[in-house]
Design an enzyme around this catalytic site. Structure first.
Site: not given
Length: 309
Positions: A142, A235, A237
């Protein structure tokens, strides 16, 4: 194989409850094996949550991994206790003389600031430059992906009219890279950012290949051809509820913040979100560990051979 973390790290208990094999550093000291050394520069305000999310993805590999958590010395965290940082984190100066097989640099909710206006930008540039000689492969997430593209290649960012927030469809560009092994032609991934970079500017570097894009969220995945720098603007994750938590935080300060797109079932913000990107996230991190780190790093923990030019 396990991820090696400090015995008392909060993420350890969470991951063990999920039946993820996490080894304490005391036990790892008795293993006759050379683990992959991975540094995580955690710039997120919710550091314990981010630790857990990243360790969960890194655990999905047959490799034994030794984690070093880093925080910025030039920035005072207002959301993570000093006790936690002192117990589990190091600073860049603590590790500047060391070599790491891989490094992950997280995002940070500061993308509206010009890079030079970020209070820790001088330290950030030192770290980004240092990765060229002391890290085999660095995965930028990011904001740090935008920061690295700017620092290394002069690619600027621009603010978008409306925050890019939600779960978006992506497609592969046709570029060939080992990090894409096993990817579906189309896949989902979350984004949460106020700025973007132009795909054409990235392609114009002649050093970075654009690997995956979204019609709605723009650039998603890019990497150098040697895999030493990987850029992920989203993202993967994130947990199922992370975007919801960010939306509640942001909307409390700005009622015009849009509801994350394609996220709440039926666009009902009261409905529990479902994680539809988990498989992609695990595959991306497993591919990075295998093809960009393990297959390329020297066995002896010394600096890699790099083109100093």
């Amino acid at each position: 194989m396990p991820v090696t973390v400090p015995h008392d790290l909060p993420a350890r208990a969470i991951l063990e409850a999920e039946k993820i094999f996490v080894m304490s550093d005391e036990r790892a000291a008795h293993q006759d094996i050379r683990p992959m050394r991975i540094a995580i520069l955690n710039l997120m305000p919710t550091k314990i949550t981010t630790e857990t999310q990243l360790l969960r993805l890194l655990s999905n590999s047959p490799l034994q991994i030794e984690i070093t958590l880093l925080h910025m010395a030039s920035h005072v965290s207002r959301t993570t206790s000093s006790e936690h940082l002192e117990a589990f984190y190091s600073t860049f100066d603590d590790v500047a003389g060391q070599y790491f097989d891989g490094m992950i640099i997280t995002g940070a909710p500061i993308e509206r600031l010009d890079f030079e206006d970020v209070d820790y930008w001088p330290e950030m540039t030192r770290i980004l430059d240092w990765t060229a000689t002391n890290v085999q492969s660095t995965l930028h997430v990011c904001w740090s992906a935008q920061a690295a593209l700017y620092r290394h290649y002069g690619v600027g960012k621009h603010e978008v009219p409306q925050k890019i927030s939600g779960v978006f469809a992506h497609r592969l560009t046709g570029a060939r890279s080992p990090i894409l092994t096993g990817f579906d032609d189309d896949f989902l991934a979350p984004h949460s950012r106020h700025t973007d970079v132009n795909v054409g500017d990235v392609e114009a570097t002649d050093e970075v290949e654009v690997l995956a894009v979204s019609d709605d969220a723009g650039l998603y995945l890019a990497a150098t051809t040697d895999g030493r720098r990987v850029f992920v603007t989203g993202h993967p994750e994130y947990d199922a509820g992370t975007l919801a938590a960010e939306f509640l935080r942001d909307s409390a300060q700005d009622a015009s913040i849009p509801v994350p797109a394609n996220y709440f079932p039926g666009d009902d913000r009261g409905a529990a979100p479902r994680n539809r990107w988990r498989g992609h996230g695990h595959l991306l991190y497993a591919n990075w560990l295998n093809h960009c780190v393990y297959q390329e790093t020297p066995f002896e923990p010394a600096r890699p051979e790099v083109d100093q030019a």
